[in-house]
Design an enzyme around this catalytic site. Structure first.
Site, PDB file in Angstrom:
ATOM      1  N   HIS A   1       0.754  -4.005   6.136  1.00 50.42           N
ATOM      2  CA  HIS A   1      -0.403  -3.910   7.045  1.00 50.42           C
ATOM      3  C   HIS A   1      -1.676  -4.393   6.358  1.00 50.42           C
ATOM      4  CE1 HIS A   1      -0.269  -0.269   4.666  1.00 50.42           C
ATOM      5  NE2 HIS A   1      -1.574  -0.194   4.818  1.00 50.42           N
ATOM      6  N   GLU A   2      -1.543  -5.077   5.201  1.00 50.75           N
ATOM      7  CA  GLU A   2      -2.736  -5.460   4.441  1.00 50.75           C
ATOM      8  C   GLU A   2      -2.671  -6.955   4.136  1.00 50.75           C
ATOM      9  OE1 GLU A   2      -4.610  -2.706   1.195  1.00 50.75           O
ATOM     10  OE2 GLU A   2      -3.486  -4.241   0.134  1.00 50.75           O
TER      11      GLU A   2
ATOM     12  N   CYS B   1     -12.313   0.268  25.385  1.00 53.05           N
ATOM     13  CA  CYS B   1     -11.774   1.609  25.651  1.00 53.05           C
ATOM     14  C   CYS B   1     -12.853   2.670  25.403  1.00 53.05           C
ATOM     15  CB  CYS B   1     -10.541   1.876  24.794  1.00 53.05           C
ATOM     16  SG  CYS B   1     -10.875   2.224  23.055  1.00 53.05           S
TER      17      CYS B   1
ATOM     18  N   CYS C   1      -6.944  -3.226   4.175  1.00 55.83           N
ATOM     19  CA  CYS C   1      -6.726  -1.768   4.109  1.00 55.83           C
ATOM     20  C   CYS C   1      -7.557  -1.131   3.007  1.00 55.83           C
ATOM     21  CB  CYS C   1      -5.242  -1.415   3.955  1.00 55.83           C
ATOM     22  SG  CYS C   1      -4.968   0.379   3.896  1.00 55.83           S
TER      23      CYS C   1
ATOM     24  N   CYS D   1     -13.846   2.788  21.712  1.00 55.67           N
ATOM     25  CA  CYS D   1     -14.681   1.673  21.251  1.00 55.67           C
ATOM     26  C   CYS D   1     -16.105   1.790  21.808  1.00 55.67           C
ATOM     27  CB  CYS D   1     -14.074   0.341  21.670  1.00 55.67           C
ATOM     28  SG  CYS D   1     -12.714  -0.193  20.612  1.00 55.67           S
TER      29      CYS D   1
ATOM     30  N   CYS E   1     -10.837  -3.135  20.624  1.00 60.02           N
ATOM     31  CA  CYS E   1     -10.766  -3.807  21.931  1.00 60.02           C
ATOM     32  C   CYS E   1     -12.145  -3.978  22.553  1.00 60.02           C
ATOM     33  CB  CYS E   1      -9.842  -3.050  22.880  1.00 60.02           C
ATOM     34  SG  CYS E   1     -10.564  -1.541  23.578  1.00 60.02           S
TER      35      CYS E   1
ATOM     36  N   CYS F   1     -10.089   2.878  17.976  1.00 59.82           N
ATOM     37  CA  CYS F   1      -9.684   2.242  19.239  1.00 59.82           C
ATOM     38  C   CYS F   1      -8.290   2.735  19.631  1.00 59.82           C
ATOM     39  CB  CYS F   1      -9.665   0.727  19.052  1.00 59.82           C
ATOM     40  SG  CYS F   1      -9.049  -0.188  20.478  1.00 59.82           S
TER      41      CYS F   1
ATOM     42  N   ARG G   1      -3.286  -2.595  -7.426  1.00 57.63           N
ATOM     43  CA  ARG G   1      -2.766  -3.229  -6.224  1.00 57.63           C
ATOM     44  C   ARG G   1      -1.870  -4.402  -6.590  1.00 57.63           C
ATOM     45  NH1 ARG G   1      -2.837  -0.348  -2.726  1.00 57.63           N
ATOM     46  NH2 ARG G   1      -3.840  -0.739  -0.741  1.00 57.63           N
TER      47      ARG G   1
ATOM     48  N   CYS H   1       0.838  -1.203   0.000  1.00 55.37           N
ATOM     49  CA  CYS H   1       0.000   0.000   0.000  1.00 55.37           C
ATOM     50  C   CYS H   1       0.877   1.259   0.000  1.00 55.37           C
ATOM     51  CB  CYS H   1      -0.883  -0.053   1.249  1.00 55.37           C
ATOM     52  SG  CYS H   1      -1.815   1.424   1.617  1.00 55.37           S
ATOM     53  N   HIS H   2       0.280   2.393  -0.380  1.00 48.71           N
ATOM     54  CA  HIS H   2       1.003   3.672  -0.362  1.00 48.71           C
ATOM     55  C   HIS H   2       1.582   4.009   1.005  1.00 48.71           C
ATOM     56  CE1 HIS H   2      -0.873   4.646  -4.269  1.00 48.71           C
ATOM     57  NE2 HIS H   2       0.227   5.354  -4.404  1.00 48.71           N
ATOM     58  N   THR H   3       0.890   3.578   2.055  1.00 52.17           N
ATOM     59  CA  THR H   3       1.364   3.909   3.400  1.00 52.17           C
ATOM     60  C   THR H   3       2.699   3.218   3.690  1.00 52.17           C
ATOM     61  OG1 THR H   3      -0.949   4.025   3.996  1.00 52.17           O
ATOM     62  CG2 THR H   3       0.616   4.109   5.802  1.00 52.17           C
TER      63      THR H   3
ATOM     64  N   ARG I   1      -2.612   2.212  21.090  1.00 49.56           N
ATOM     65  CA  ARG I   1      -2.124   3.209  20.137  1.00 49.56           C
ATOM     66  C   ARG I   1      -0.651   3.604  20.371  1.00 49.56           C
ATOM     67  NH1 ARG I   1      -0.325   4.770  16.665  1.00 49.56           N
ATOM     68  NH2 ARG I   1      -0.399   6.759  15.590  1.00 49.56           N
TER      69      ARG I   1
HETATM   70  N1  APR Z   1      -6.148  15.595  -9.784  1.00 48.89           N
HETATM   71  C1  APR Z   1      -6.868  14.497 -10.125  1.00 48.89           C
HETATM   72  N2  APR Z   1      -6.387  13.234 -10.011  1.00 48.89           N
HETATM   73  C2  APR Z   1      -5.129  13.085  -9.539  1.00 48.89           C
HETATM   74  C3  APR Z   1      -4.330  14.190  -9.172  1.00 48.89           C
HETATM   75  C4  APR Z   1      -4.888  15.490  -9.326  1.00 48.89           C
HETATM   76  N3  APR Z   1      -4.208  16.594  -9.009  1.00 48.89           N
HETATM   77  N4  APR Z   1      -3.142  13.706  -8.730  1.00 48.89           N
HETATM   78  C5  APR Z   1      -3.212  12.370  -8.820  1.00 48.89           C
HETATM   79  N5  APR Z   1      -4.400  11.984  -9.312  1.00 48.89           N
HETATM   80  C6  APR Z   1      -4.895  10.624  -9.533  1.00 48.89           C
HETATM   81  C7  APR Z   1      -3.885   9.662 -10.132  1.00 48.89           C
HETATM   82  O1  APR Z   1      -3.875   9.733 -11.536  1.00 48.89           O
HETATM   83  C8  APR Z   1      -4.396   8.302  -9.639  1.00 48.89           C
HETATM   84  O2  APR Z   1      -5.280   7.698 -10.543  1.00 48.89           O
HETATM   85  O3  APR Z   1      -5.198  10.063  -8.271  1.00 48.89           O
HETATM   86  C9  APR Z   1      -5.124   8.628  -8.348  1.00 48.89           C
HETATM   87  C10 APR Z   1      -4.429   8.100  -7.088  1.00 48.89           C
HETATM   88  O4  APR Z   1      -4.467   6.729  -7.144  1.00 48.89           O
HETATM   89  P1  APR Z   1      -3.331   5.785  -6.518  1.00 48.89           P
HETATM   90  O5  APR Z   1      -1.999   6.370  -6.785  1.00 48.89           O
HETATM   91  O6  APR Z   1      -3.636   4.392  -6.963  1.00 48.89           O
HETATM   92  O7  APR Z   1      -3.566   5.918  -4.929  1.00 48.89           O
HETATM   93  P2  APR Z   1      -4.545   5.117  -3.970  1.00 48.89           P
HETATM   94  O8  APR Z   1      -3.952   3.798  -3.592  1.00 48.89           O
HETATM   95  O9  APR Z   1      -5.920   5.111  -4.520  1.00 48.89           O
HETATM   96  O10 APR Z   1      -4.475   6.038  -2.667  1.00 48.89           O
HETATM   97  C11 APR Z   1      -4.910   7.389  -2.736  1.00 48.89           C
HETATM   98  O11 APR Z   1      -5.166   7.427  -0.352  1.00 48.89           O
HETATM   99  O12 APR Z   1      -4.341   5.816   1.062  1.00 48.89           O
HETATM  100  C12 APR Z   1      -4.174   7.092   0.571  1.00 48.89           C
HETATM  101  O13 APR Z   1      -1.849   7.507   0.756  1.00 48.89           O
HETATM  102  C13 APR Z   1      -2.862   7.182  -0.138  1.00 48.89           C
HETATM  103  O14 APR Z   1      -3.010   9.476  -0.372  1.00 48.89           O
HETATM  104  C14 APR Z   1      -3.152   8.267  -1.088  1.00 48.89           C
HETATM  105  C15 APR Z   1      -4.617   8.109  -1.466  1.00 48.89           C
HETATM  106 ZN    ZN Z   2     -10.831   0.102  21.887  1.00 52.07          ZN
END
Ligand code: APR
Ligand code: ZN
Length: 368
Positions: free
Chosen positions: A62-63, A95, A169, A98, A92, A106, A363, A40-42, A110
């Site tokens: 985390h996924e 807390c 996630c 929750c 939990c 929760c 993904r 994931c991006h995170t 943390r």
């Molecule tokens: N305007 C419109 N669309 C945009 C722009 C913009 N300025 N910048 C980026 N995009 C589009 C990209 O083209 C892409 O299709 O946003 C989309 C983002 O998709 P992903 O990169 O696949 O990201 P995703 O996994 O969906 O997560 C998006 O959520 O979990 C958070 O950290 C993650 O901040 C991120 C967001």
């Molecule tokens: Zn809790």
């Protein structure tokens, strides 16, 4: 025991796939064999070094989805053989958070989770006697991992783990934001900024609850085809219109009932709020903006009835709601298969980060 894991030794460096030591579960803990994990991006954000809470060496991820191998003393809700999804937002059920009806955040573990430690303040992972940190309480980039009992959702045993890991996630974040947080009503006009893994899940949930119009906004027209398959009815490319907000207000005959920001960009967050209908439109921030960034708008936007809010893990209470989302997938209500564009063995996990940075994957899932 020994386990294979992808270890992040330092910010900005590729993960190293090695064998590490893993101590068994202590009181209230559970040993899980992961069968699959999404990337994931995170994870990328933390690996980049920009995450203020990030520390190394750590085992990210985390996924995931897996099977319980062993439970520690006092564990009542799980037994060996149970199928589980790790929860970075635990539940939990005791807390203050929750017990409050308005939040899923929760707080019971943390502080230690944020430090990369188990609730007793120690790590189960080590290498040559030196501790390796956990991550988001999950560390799914290890074939085996230890989690607190309250951070595991027990799911049905017939679910394919190479698919439902994504519910840990991305799926829940997008689907839950629509259903648990915004509570989008049938007949709503919905706008989704960003048609990536999160945005497509927002789209399919909006369709599931009966939205009448689902407008996608993305600068990449290559996203249109899949978004339409998931339920998008209209598309706006910000590069092709003078003013995105005006284009949305036109298409929705006055503004959206709900907008979702799934990019993590503070400028599109402002657009998403201002594209809401006067008097009742709600904008939900899902995307994670860079550390230290701030949002702005004229307060008049809120005084005249627009609502600005955020959503974490889709507002889902993991142990309660994740099994339900797994059911929705198994019943054919949610499409996860088309979102998993790449799979690879753990040895190739760094490719998943490259594919993400190049925008080539929705993904990637690592199969153990
Ligand atoms: N305007 C419109 N669309 C945009 C722009 C913009 N300025 N910048 C980026 N995009 C589009 C990209 O083209 C892409 O299709 O946003 C989309 C983002 O998709 P992903 O990169 O696949 O990201 P995703 O996994 O969906 O997560 C998006 O959520 O979990 C958070 O950290 C993650 O901040 C991120 C967001
Ligand atoms: Zn809790």
């Amino acid at each position: 025991m020994k386990t294979r894991a992808a270890v992040a030794f330092a910010a900005g460096k590729p993960l190293e796939i090695i064998e590490v030591d893993l101590e068994g579960p202590r009181a209230g803990e559970v040993l899980v064999e992961l069968k699959a994990t999404g990337v994931c991006h995170t994870d990328a954000f933390t690996l980049s070094g920009d995450d203020p809470e990030g520390a190394f060496p750590a085992i990210l991820g985390h996924e995931g989805a897996g099977v319980v191998v062993e439970v520690g003393p006092g564990v009542k809700s799980l037994k060996p053989g149970d199928t589980v999804i790790p929860l970075y937002t635990p539940e939990c059920r005791e807390c203050e958070y929750c017990l409050h009806p308005k939040t899923n955040l929760c707080q019971s573990i943390r502080s230690t989770q944020g430090q990369g430690l188990m609730p007793d303040g120690t790590s189960r992972f080590s290498l040559d006697g030196k501790p390796i940190l956990h991550y988001m309480g999950c560390s799914t980039f290890s074939n085996y991992t230890v989690l607190p009992e309250i951070a595991l959702a027990k799911i049905r045993s017939d679910a394919p783990l190479d698919k439902v890991c994504y519910i840990g996630c991305g799926v829940t974040t997008g689907v839950g934001a629509v259903i648990f947080d915004a509570k989008v009503e049938p007949g709503s006009r919905v706008v989704v900024f960003g048609l990536g893994g999160i945005g497509l899940n927002v789209i399919q949930a909006a369709r599931l609850v009966g939205a009448r119009q689902i407008i996608g906004v993305d600068i990449n027209p290559a996203k249109v085809e899949l978004a339409r398959k998931f339920g998008m009815t209209d598309f706006i490319n910000p590069k092709e219109v003078d003013n995105v907000v005006e284009a949305i207000v036109d298409l929705t005959h006055g503004g959206a009932d709900y907008t979702f920001e799934c990019i993590g960009n503070v400028n599109t967050m402002r657009q998403a709020l201002e594209a809401c209908h006067k008097g009742w439109g709600e904008s939900i921030i899902i995307g994670v903006a860079g550390a230290g960034q701030e949002i702005s708008t004229r307060p008049f936007q809120l005084v005249t009835g627009r609502v600005w809010r955020g959503s974490a893990f889709g507002g889902a209470r993991g142990r309660t709601d994740v099994p339900t989302i797994v059911d929705w997938y198994m019943e054919g209500r949610l499409n996860i298969d088309d979102l998993i564009t790449h799979t690879m063995p753990l040895e190739k996990i760094n490719d998943a980060f490259d594919l993400m940075h190049e925008g080539k994957s929705i993904r990637s899932v690592v199969l153990y």
